[in-house]
Design a protein around this motif. Structure first.
Motif, short mmCIF file in Angstrom:
data_model
loop_
_atom_site.label_atom_id
_atom_site.label_comp_id
_atom_site.label_asym_id
_atom_site.label_seq_id
_atom_site.Cartn_x
_atom_site.Cartn_y
_atom_site.Cartn_z
N ASP A 141 4.48 8.12 8.28
CA ASP A 141 5.65 7.23 8.26
C ASP A 141 5.26 5.77 8.50
OD1 ASP A 141 7.62 9.12 7.67
OD2 ASP A 141 7.85 9.69 9.77
N VAL A 142 4.19 5.33 7.87
CA VAL A 142 3.73 3.94 8.02
C VAL A 142 4.35 3.09 6.91
CG1 VAL A 142 1.75 2.38 8.06
CG2 VAL A 142 1.56 4.67 9.07
N PRO A 143 5.23 2.14 7.23
CA PRO A 143 5.82 1.28 6.19
C PRO A 143 4.74 0.42 5.53
CG PRO A 143 7.01 1.09 8.29
CD PRO A 143 5.73 1.82 8.57
N VAL A 144 5.00 0.01 4.29
CA VAL A 144 4.07 -0.87 3.59
C VAL A 144 4.80 -2.12 3.13
CG1 VAL A 144 2.61 1.03 2.82
CG2 VAL A 144 4.45 0.24 1.35
N LEU A 145 4.08 -3.21 3.07
CA LEU A 145 4.57 -4.49 2.57
C LEU A 145 3.75 -4.84 1.34
CD1 LEU A 145 4.59 -6.18 6.08
CD2 LEU A 145 6.66 -5.66 4.78
N LEU A 146 4.39 -5.06 0.22
CA LEU A 146 3.69 -5.26 -1.04
C LEU A 146 4.01 -6.62 -1.64
CD1 LEU A 146 4.35 -1.77 -2.69
CD2 LEU A 146 2.40 -2.45 -1.29
N ALA A 147 2.97 -7.39 -1.90
CA ALA A 147 3.12 -8.67 -2.60
C ALA A 147 2.25 -8.63 -3.84
CB ALA A 147 2.71 -9.84 -1.71
N GLY A 148 2.84 -8.94 -4.99
CA GLY A 148 2.06 -8.92 -6.22
C GLY A 148 2.95 -9.01 -7.42
N ALA A 149 2.37 -8.80 -8.57
CA ALA A 149 3.11 -8.90 -9.83
C ALA A 149 3.79 -7.59 -10.15
CB ALA A 149 2.17 -9.30 -10.96
N GLY A 150 5.06 -7.66 -10.52
CA GLY A 150 5.77 -6.46 -10.93
C GLY A 150 6.18 -5.60 -9.76
N ASP A 151 6.63 -4.37 -10.05
CA ASP A 151 7.03 -3.44 -9.01
C ASP A 151 6.15 -2.19 -9.08
OD1 ASP A 151 8.01 -1.87 -11.11
OD2 ASP A 151 9.99 -2.80 -10.98
N THR A 152 6.46 -1.21 -8.24
CA THR A 152 5.58 -0.04 -8.16
C THR A 152 5.56 0.78 -9.44
OG1 THR A 152 7.38 1.23 -7.13
CG2 THR A 152 5.81 0.14 -5.66
N ARG A 153 6.56 0.64 -10.31
CA ARG A 153 6.58 1.43 -11.54
C ARG A 153 5.34 1.19 -12.39
NH1 ARG A 153 12.35 -0.20 -13.87
NH2 ARG A 153 11.58 -2.17 -13.01
N GLY A 154 4.81 -0.03 -12.33
CA GLY A 154 3.65 -0.36 -13.16
C GLY A 154 2.32 -0.18 -12.47
N LEU A 155 2.33 0.47 -11.30
CA LEU A 155 1.08 0.60 -10.55
C LEU A 155 0.05 1.44 -11.29
CD1 LEU A 155 -0.19 -0.25 -7.87
CD2 LEU A 155 0.71 1.86 -6.86
N PHE A 156 0.51 2.49 -11.98
CA PHE A 156 -0.37 3.36 -12.75
C PHE A 156 -0.05 3.20 -14.24
CE2 PHE A 156 0.43 5.76 -8.71
CZ PHE A 156 -0.80 5.46 -8.12
N THR A 157 -1.05 3.39 -15.08
CA THR A 157 -0.86 3.19 -16.51
C THR A 157 -0.01 4.30 -17.12
OG1 THR A 157 -2.83 4.45 -17.15
CG2 THR A 157 -3.14 2.11 -16.60
N ASP A 158 0.53 4.04 -18.31
CA ASP A 158 1.31 5.06 -19.02
C ASP A 158 0.45 6.29 -19.31
OD1 ASP A 158 3.51 3.42 -18.98
OD2 ASP A 158 3.20 2.65 -21.02
N GLU A 159 -0.83 6.06 -19.60
CA GLU A 159 -1.73 7.17 -19.87
C GLU A 159 -1.88 8.07 -18.64
OE1 GLU A 159 -2.33 4.06 -22.78
OE2 GLU A 159 -2.35 4.04 -20.58
N MET A 160 -1.97 7.46 -17.46
CA MET A 160 -2.07 8.25 -16.24
C MET A 160 -0.81 9.06 -15.99
SD MET A 160 -3.83 5.51 -13.64
CE MET A 160 -5.47 4.82 -13.94
N LEU A 161 0.34 8.44 -16.22
CA LEU A 161 1.61 9.11 -15.96
C LEU A 161 1.91 10.21 -16.97
CD1 LEU A 161 3.85 6.06 -14.95
CD2 LEU A 161 2.65 7.68 -13.47
N ALA A 162 1.15 10.24 -18.05
CA ALA A 162 1.34 11.29 -19.05
C ALA A 162 0.18 12.29 -19.04
CB ALA A 162 1.46 10.68 -20.45
N GLY A 163 -0.82 12.04 -18.21
CA GLY A 163 -2.03 12.86 -18.22
C GLY A 163 -2.01 14.02 -17.24
#
Length: 349
Positions: free
Chosen positions: A303-325
């Protein structure tokens, strides 16, 4: 004037996970196999079976019986030895399988002692074998009365064969087994890891396992935040200036994870209350992505919260190929968990 920091405190005042090199005694790798903090309060009595889905009540009743069977004292000097129970919970996301599994582990641990029940994810057990070796792992787990395996995975043939062999060795030594698996969001039909897949892959053990179906409302119909907006670097840096927080550049952390055995990722988080990351970006290398998945699982367990700064949101963290593999279940689970932890992190800003 403040007192000198201890060695551990010195590591934490750097506020960087990438500066931590956990040294974990071998025995801790086994003693850390306990229900995660996220399910510390889970018990059979706190599981609310939905009357609209009778399989939930049936699974609850059967697991309660199994807990009693495991913990019951042997009667008579020549009492016939019964095979240790083995059960597989089959169902989709969000129906309470992990709640039930942790409740079983707690019931056995409270009755026989906390060292008599082991609880870990599929990945944690494969990492344990990688760290200790196969036979030492068998010996260590043979001292348990119950071994629980959450999120059994079929995406790696070698790991599946390894776990099947490990379970066979433990069952032969009288250790009770309980396992669950997870389902892809939106894939209740085609491509779903269900009971028949589990039975097929553990051929030598399939006749020993009892399958308990757990139906219920699908993950897709729940209000779960998985795509929180990223924070600014300034917001993340300011929020990380709190006790127990760590602050890392995303690339620095990814590079560091490659130098730490995944079995030690839990120890990496000792004393950490918040993990802050800057420069978060899509991960394109599969090996790097899989290490990140393991870290997210350990963050979620604690239950450790995370703080994220960067481009885009978490949806783009992994590639489409990974999400379909082949590893897509891992990635979808990580996105869901990371999104929830990031939403908790936003409350700290």
């Amino acid at each position: 004037m403040t007192a000198p920091a201890t060695e551990t405190q010195t590591v934490r005042t750097t506020q960087a996970l990438s500066a931590v090199r956990p040294q974990v005694p071998v025995d801790r790798l086994v003693t850390d196999l306990v229900p995660p903090r996220h399910f510390a309060a889970a018990r059979f009595a706190t599981y609310r079976a939905n009357p609209a889905h009778p399989s939930q009540g049936r699974a609850l009743a059967r697991l309660t019986e199994i807990a009693q069977q495991i913990t019951a004292p042997r009667r008579g000097l020549f009492a016939r030895k019964q095979p240790a129970p083995a059960v597989y919970l089959d169902g989709g996301f969000g129906v309470g399988k992990t709640h039930l599994l942790t409740s079983l582990a707690h019931a056995v641990g409270e009755a026989l002692g906390p060292d008599k029940a082991a609880y870990g994810t599929f990945v944690e057990y494969t990492n344990l074998v990688g760290a200790l070796g196969f036979l030492p792992t068998v010996e260590a787990l043979s001292a348990k009365k119950l071994v629980c395996i959450d999120e059994f995975e079929l995406d790696d043939a070698g790991d599946t064969t390894l776990m099947s062999r490990l379970m066979r060795e433990l069952a032969d030594r009288g250790v009770a087994l309980a396992a669950t698996s997870n389902t892809l969001p939106g894939a209740l039909g085609e491509g779903r890891f269900a009971a028949q897949d589990f039975q097929r892959e553990i051929k030598a053990l399939s006749d020993r396992f009892e399958t308990l179906r757990v139906d219920g409302e699908d993950y897709r119909h729940r209000d779960v935040v998985t795509d929180p907006e990223p924070l600014t670097v300034e917001e993340v840096t300011a929020a990380a200036a709190r006790p127990g927080a760590t602050l890392d550049a995303f690339d620095d952390l990814l590079e560091h994870l490659a130098t730490v055995h995944p079995s030690r990722y839990g120890a990496l988080l000792d004393g950490v209350s918040v993990v802050a990351l800057t420069g978060v970006h899509p991960v394109t290398a599969q090996a790097v992505a899989l290490r990140l998945v393991v870290l997210v699982d350990r963050l979620y367990d604690r239950d450790v919260p995370v703080l994220l700064a960067g481009a885009g949101d978490t949806r783009g963290l992994f590639t489409d190929e990974m999400l379909a593999g082949g590893y897509r279940k891992k990635y979808f689970r990580a996105l869901s968990r990371l999104g929830a932890l990031a939403e908790e992190g936003r409350k700290l800003v």
